[in-house]
Write an enzyme that holds these catalytic residues in place. Structure first.
Site, PDB file in Angstrom:
ATOM      1  N   ARG A  12       1.078  -1.356  -0.307  1.00 35.57           N
ATOM      2  CA  ARG A  12      -0.051  -0.262   0.079  1.00 35.57           C
ATOM      3  C   ARG A  12       1.018   1.246   0.469  1.00 35.57           C
ATOM      4  NH1 ARG A  12      -0.890   1.809   4.879  1.00 35.57           N
ATOM      5  NH2 ARG A  12      -2.179  -0.320   5.377  1.00 35.57           N
TER       6      ARG A  12
ATOM      7  N   TYR B  51     -17.399  17.546 -14.244  1.00 37.18           N
ATOM      8  CA  TYR B  51     -17.755  15.733 -14.086  1.00 37.18           C
ATOM      9  C   TYR B  51     -18.459  15.816 -12.400  1.00 37.18           C
ATOM     10  CZ  TYR B  51     -18.132  10.628 -12.702  1.00 37.18           C
ATOM     11  OH  TYR B  51     -18.406   9.524 -13.138  1.00 37.18           O
TER      12      TYR B  51
HETATM   13  C1  LIG Z   1     -13.209  14.687 -15.352  1.00 36.85           C
HETATM   14  C2  LIG Z   1     -13.163  14.023 -15.572  1.00 36.85           C
HETATM   15  N1  LIG Z   1     -12.637  14.095 -13.767  1.00 36.85           N
HETATM   16  C3  LIG Z   1     -13.258  12.971 -12.898  1.00 36.85           C
HETATM   17  C4  LIG Z   1     -13.367  11.198 -13.416  1.00 36.85           C
HETATM   18  C5  LIG Z   1     -13.488  11.206 -12.506  1.00 36.85           C
HETATM   19  O1  LIG Z   1     -12.604   9.851 -12.773  1.00 36.85           O
HETATM   20  P1  LIG Z   1     -12.675   8.429 -12.024  1.00 36.85           P
HETATM   21  O2  LIG Z   1     -14.156   7.965 -13.237  1.00 36.85           O
HETATM   22  O3  LIG Z   1     -11.496   7.343 -12.995  1.00 36.85           O
HETATM   23  O4  LIG Z   1     -12.817   7.644 -10.786  1.00 36.85           O
HETATM   24  C6  LIG Z   1     -14.064  12.120 -14.454  1.00 36.85           C
HETATM   25  C7  LIG Z   1     -14.701  10.124 -14.875  1.00 36.85           C
HETATM   26  O5  LIG Z   1     -15.929  10.457 -15.915  1.00 36.85           O
HETATM   27  C8  LIG Z   1     -14.265  13.039 -15.493  1.00 36.85           C
HETATM   28  O6  LIG Z   1     -14.932  13.335 -16.579  1.00 36.85           O
END
Ligand SMILES: Cc1ncc(COP(=O)(O)O)c(C=O)c1O
Length: 389
Positions: A56, A108
């Site tokens: 880890r 997101y």
């Molecule tokens: C711009 C962006 N940031 C962060 C994430 C989150 O990533 P993960 O799905 O790998 O947890 C996403 C997922 O679609 C994303 O589009």
């Protein structure tokens, strides 16, 4: 804590993509790093070991990825996580109860969900603003503000924030500036060069590029931030397994090559979409009609393969996303294959309807992740789906 060396940081981007992070394998001289599929390491005696105690905390395959991505972003410290949202989780743990975050309103959906449904319950407060206007970011700062968080381009409205302007605002206020660089990738935009303290990636997307793992990364050039992130990575433990690190690292080797084709195809598809009378609006920073095209040219060296467009009719949008044959209807983005999605019911379903409406994320908005296939085949597929919708 994984530190990129001068050797990792040597060379231009495409050279770094191929070489950064790698060390000759001491056992056999393997060109590619072995997958250290182990949970622990034998110690020669009490307190005597090779620098590896427990997986880890340290894993050589993970370190190769961490050095490689850090070098691409131009930061010295890289930290890999089990997903992009696990990287966000560690980022938020840099703060304490009572701290305030100014966040771009169009991030997101999972980022918004974690902030409002996890961290708000733990005493953090958030103000979501249109970060395309740096003045709004400045106006939202309070004495409790400890972080400014932004995506650029945003998912899915493809708005930009002015990295240099916001970097300066954050620096003047003495708060952390965190940038999610998942869409642009370090090939087209390096936020640290514009003043970002921390860069976040969902490595699930372009960095891996082959849609075969889930992961996240944080990169910083600040030793104090790195110290704390390193502590959190180990203390909270959301680390990726070595095989996923290896897959991400293998993807990174071809990132510049793939991004060139995503960009070329993205430009072709965006120009074609603009010419379709039944499409109301196309959101792509590479288009001269994009309201921030000039800023895009200033802070990005390419525009990539993410495009959103407005059909103006939810029924047609549904029929179109269900009608493509080459573009697969799927969540996610950034792989070699083209994907089509409906943000309102997929990636951004967790964002409240009123907030979606305020930023223009309608039920008739479609998002494309344009892959690296032959662009003529992609256009033919979109044409038949649009015609039938
Ligand atoms: C711009 C962006 N940031 C962060 C994430 C989150 O990533 P993960 O799905 O790998 O947890 C996403 C997922 O679609 C994303 O589009």
């Amino acid at each position: 804590m994984t530190l990129a060396s001068d050797r990792d940081l040597a060379g231009r981007l495409a050279t770094r993509a191929v070489h950064a992070g790698l060390r000759p394998d001491p056992l056999a001289g393997a060109v590619m790093p072995p997958i250290y599929q182990t949970s622990t390491y034998v110690q020669e005696g009490l307190g005597r070991h090779k620098g590896y105690e427990y997986a880890r905390t340290q894993n050589p395959t993970r370190e190769a990825l961490e050095r490689g991505v850090a070098a691409l972003e131009g930061g010295r410290h890289g930290f890999a996580f089990g997903s992009g949202l696990a990287a966000l989780d560690a980022t938020m743990k840099l703060l304490s109860s009572g701290d305030h975050v100014v966040c771009g309103e169009n991030v997101y959906g999972g980022t918004h969900r974690q902030m409002t449904q996890v961290w708000a319950r733990m005493g953090l407060t958030f103000t979501f603003v249109d970060a395309a206007d740096a003045e709004r970011v400045a106006a939202a700062l309070t004495p409790q503000t400890k972080m400014v968080y932004a995506e650029t381009p945003t998912n899915p409205m493809m708005k930009l924030c002015d990295l240099a302007a916001i970097g300066e605002i954050a620096q003047r206020a003495g708060v952390l500036f965190v940038v999610d660089n998942t869409f642009a990738t370090p090939c087209f935009q390096r936020p640290i060069e514009f003043g970002a303290d921390l860069v976040l990636h969902s490595t699930t997307k372009y960095l891996n590029g082959h849609s075969d793992m889930v992961g996240g990364m944080l990169v910083t050039d600040r030793d104090d931030v790195a110290e704390r992130v390193g502590f959190l990575q180990n203390a909270s433990g959301a680390v990726p397994g070595p095989f996923d690190c290896w897959l991400a690292l293998r993807g990174v080797r071809t990132l510049p090559l793939r991004m060139r084709q995503h960009d070329a195809n993205g430009r072709r598809v965006a120009s074609w979409l603009v010419a379709q009378p039944s499409i109301r609006q196309v959101y792509y920073p590479g288009l001269p009609s994009h309201p921030q095209h000039e800023l895009a040219c200033r802070q990005m060296s390419g525009f990539g393969g993410m495009i959103s467009f407005e059909l103006g009719d939810a029924g047609r949008a549904r029929r179109m996303v269900e009608g493509t044959r080459l573009f697969a209807l799927a969540e996610s983005l950034g792989g070699v294959e083209s994907l089509i999605g409906h943000p309102a019911s997929m990636t951004h379903a967790s964002v409240p309807r009123e907030m979606r409406a305020a930023m223009g994320l309608t039920d008739s908005l479609i998002r494309l992740s344009v892959g690296i296939e032959d662009p003529d085949d992609l256009l033919a597929d979109l044409a038949q789906a649009l015609e039938a919708a």
